[in-house]
Write a protein that holds these residues in place. Structure first.
Motif, PDB file in Angstrom:
ATOM      1  N   ARG A 126      46.170  16.194  42.186  1.00  0.00           N
ATOM      2  CA  ARG A 126      44.891  15.521  42.043  1.00  0.00           C
ATOM      3  C   ARG A 126      44.129  15.622  43.362  1.00  0.00           C
ATOM      4  N   LYS A 131      32.806  12.936  44.919  1.00  0.00           N
ATOM      5  CA  LYS A 131      33.263  11.550  44.953  1.00  0.00           C
ATOM      6  C   LYS A 131      32.167  10.559  44.567  1.00  0.00           C
ATOM      7  N   GLN A 182      38.302  15.105  35.383  1.00  0.00           N
ATOM      8  CA  GLN A 182      38.527  13.650  35.413  1.00  0.00           C
ATOM      9  C   GLN A 182      37.166  12.988  35.255  1.00  0.00           C
ATOM     10  N   ALA A 185      36.108   5.870  36.313  1.00  0.00           N
ATOM     11  CA  ALA A 185      35.815   4.562  35.726  1.00  0.00           C
ATOM     12  C   ALA A 185      34.304   4.297  35.671  1.00  0.00           C
ATOM     13  N   ARG A 186      33.613   4.683  36.755  1.00  0.00           N
ATOM     14  CA  ARG A 186      32.162   4.389  36.824  1.00  0.00           C
ATOM     15  C   ARG A 186      31.347   5.214  35.837  1.00  0.00           C
ATOM     16  N   LYS A 207      39.113   7.941  32.330  1.00  0.00           N
ATOM     17  CA  LYS A 207      39.557   6.658  32.880  1.00  0.00           C
ATOM     18  C   LYS A 207      38.798   5.505  32.240  1.00  0.00           C
ATOM     19  N   ARG A 237      43.277   2.170  34.605  1.00  0.00           N
ATOM     20  CA  ARG A 237      43.177   2.167  36.071  1.00  0.00           C
ATOM     21  C   ARG A 237      42.780   0.788  36.631  1.00  0.00           C
ATOM     22  N   HIS A 272      44.562   2.887  41.973  1.00  0.00           N
ATOM     23  CA  HIS A 272      43.313   2.129  41.832  1.00  0.00           C
ATOM     24  C   HIS A 272      43.576   0.804  41.102  1.00  0.00           C
TER      25      HIS A 272
HETATM   26  C1  PEP Z   1      39.698   8.317  41.949  1.00  0.00           C
HETATM   27  O1  PEP Z   1      40.549   8.732  41.146  1.00  0.00           O
HETATM   28  O2  PEP Z   1      39.726   8.573  43.181  1.00  0.00           O
HETATM   29  C2  PEP Z   1      38.666   7.379  41.448  1.00  0.00           C
HETATM   30  C3  PEP Z   1      37.480   7.296  42.017  1.00  0.00           C
HETATM   31  O3  PEP Z   1      39.112   6.646  40.407  1.00  0.00           O
HETATM   32  P1  PEP Z   1      38.359   5.530  39.488  1.00  0.00           P
HETATM   33  O4  PEP Z   1      37.269   6.268  38.783  1.00  0.00           O
HETATM   34  O5  PEP Z   1      39.440   5.029  38.608  1.00  0.00           O
HETATM   35  O6  PEP Z   1      37.827   4.478  40.440  1.00  0.00           O
END
Ligand code: PEP
Ligand code: MN
Length: 337
Positions: A126, A131, A182, A185-186, A207, A237, A272
């Motif tokens: 991963r 980001k 991926q 969450a947001r 997520k 998560r 997380h």
């Molecule tokens: C991540 O996997 O670094 C991340 C930002 O995860 P999440 O979307 O669950 O906060």
């Protein structure tokens, strides 16, 4: 609605059903099982009476409604599904471990991380190249350069990799490099992004949003699947609660609950989910008896110097020790690493 075909249905008969389904204004999603084929028909349910007429065909066993609003993700269409990432199968007897840093920082950092997690026995690497940060002033990721470094890490270690996509316009670029998308969450309810990865070919790790219900998560999976990409893995998560000792409240109930509702594989993210390094190994181990298909965990060669999420990143040694524990626990649930 689900059209269940009798075993031994011929290709022309199957094609005939598909044509009728389209003619009635539904989108057919064939699900080919070992014994029989079923066709999930998704569309405006008010017009479903026409689909019932297909029951008169000899080779149609039954036409039954899918009661859940998440039709393609529902357990009603299929008992379970297995999602392939590179040559790793998620949802089968292997407990799949995805590991690596929160962010891809430098070429050396991701190559070293890949080597270290591979040595400990991880199956998938991963690392975030794009980001989604709470602050616009925090490190935003290396973007395409980061994807190139991850591809190089895959070449060196053989580990397929998962990386986050944060906007629809990046899907094509990320698909060129990554083995799995991926959705963070947001972005769980970024419907334009869900539809775009739904049109892509690579599998998706979806997520749970930090204030989303299980059903909302499944409706988001449905958005992806409705576009033709059925390779979705769900991920718990952690969610926001009043508790502030941990970063989130890690809801392990999500695993058996999602498995009751859906055939999709479910993994967990204790990094997380807890945000506290010492709490990650116990919660990672707890994922096995609740029935998770794997986990995703943050590991950094030098967490103190991490550009993001250092406080919740395991050191390579801590990760190695956890992997040894997981190898002992997995057989209790007929799984292996
Ligand atoms: C991540 O996997 O670094 C991340 C930002 O995860 P999440 O979307 O669950 O906060
Ligand atoms: Mn992170």
């Amino acid at each position: 609605m689900i059209i269940v075909l009798k075993p031994g249905t011929k290709k022309e008969e199957y094609d005939h059903v598909i044509d009728r389904v389209k003619e009635y204004g539904f989108k057919p999603h064939p699900i080919v099982g070992e014994e029989r084929t079923v066709i999930a028909c998704v569309g405006d349910e008010r017009d479903k009476t026409q689909l019932h007429q297909l029951e008169s065909l000899d080779y149609v066993e039954s036409v039954v409604p899918i009661l859940k609003p998440f039709k393609l993700a529902s357990k009603e269409t299929k008992p379970r599904s297995v999602v392939k990432v590179g040559n790793i199968e998620i949802g089968n007897s292997q407990f799949v471990v995805m590991a690596g840093p929160c962010s891809v920082e430098t070429k050396e950092q991701i190559l070293l991380s890949a080597e270290q997690v591979k040595k400990a026995g991880a199956h998938i690497l991963r690392g975030g190249a794009f980001k989604p940060r709470t602050s616009p002033y925090s490190f935003q990721g290396l973007e395409e350069e980061g994807l190139k470094y991850m591809a190089e890490a895959r070449e060196k270690t053989g580990l397929p990799f998962v990386t986050e996509v944060i906007q629809p316009g990046d899907v094509a670029l990320i698909e060129k490099y990554a083995d799995m998308f991926q959705i963070g969450a947001r972005n769980m309810q970024n419907f334009a992004l869900l539809k775009e990865v739904g049109r892509a070919k690579k599998p998706v790790l979806l997520k749970r949003g930090m204030s989303s219900t299980y059903k909302e998560l499944l409706m988001s999976a449905e958005y992806i699947m409705s576009q033709g990409n059925y390779n979705v893995v769900l991920c718990e998560r952690g969610i926001r609660t009043f508790e502030d000792y941990t970063r989130n409240t890690f809801d392990l109930t999500a695993v058996p609950a999602l498995k009751e509702l859906s055939h999709l594989p479910v993994i967990v993210d204790p990094s997380h989910g807890t945000g506290v390094r010492s709490l990650i190994p116990p919660m990672a181990k707890a994922a096995i008896p609740v029935g998770a298909d794997g986990l995703i965990i943050e590991v950094h060669p030098n967490p103190e110097k991490a550009f993001s999420d250092g406080a919740q990143s395991l050191t390579p040694d801590q990760f190695g020790a956890l992997m040894n524990d997981l190898k002992r626990y997995a057989p209790l649930e007929n799984k292996h690493l």
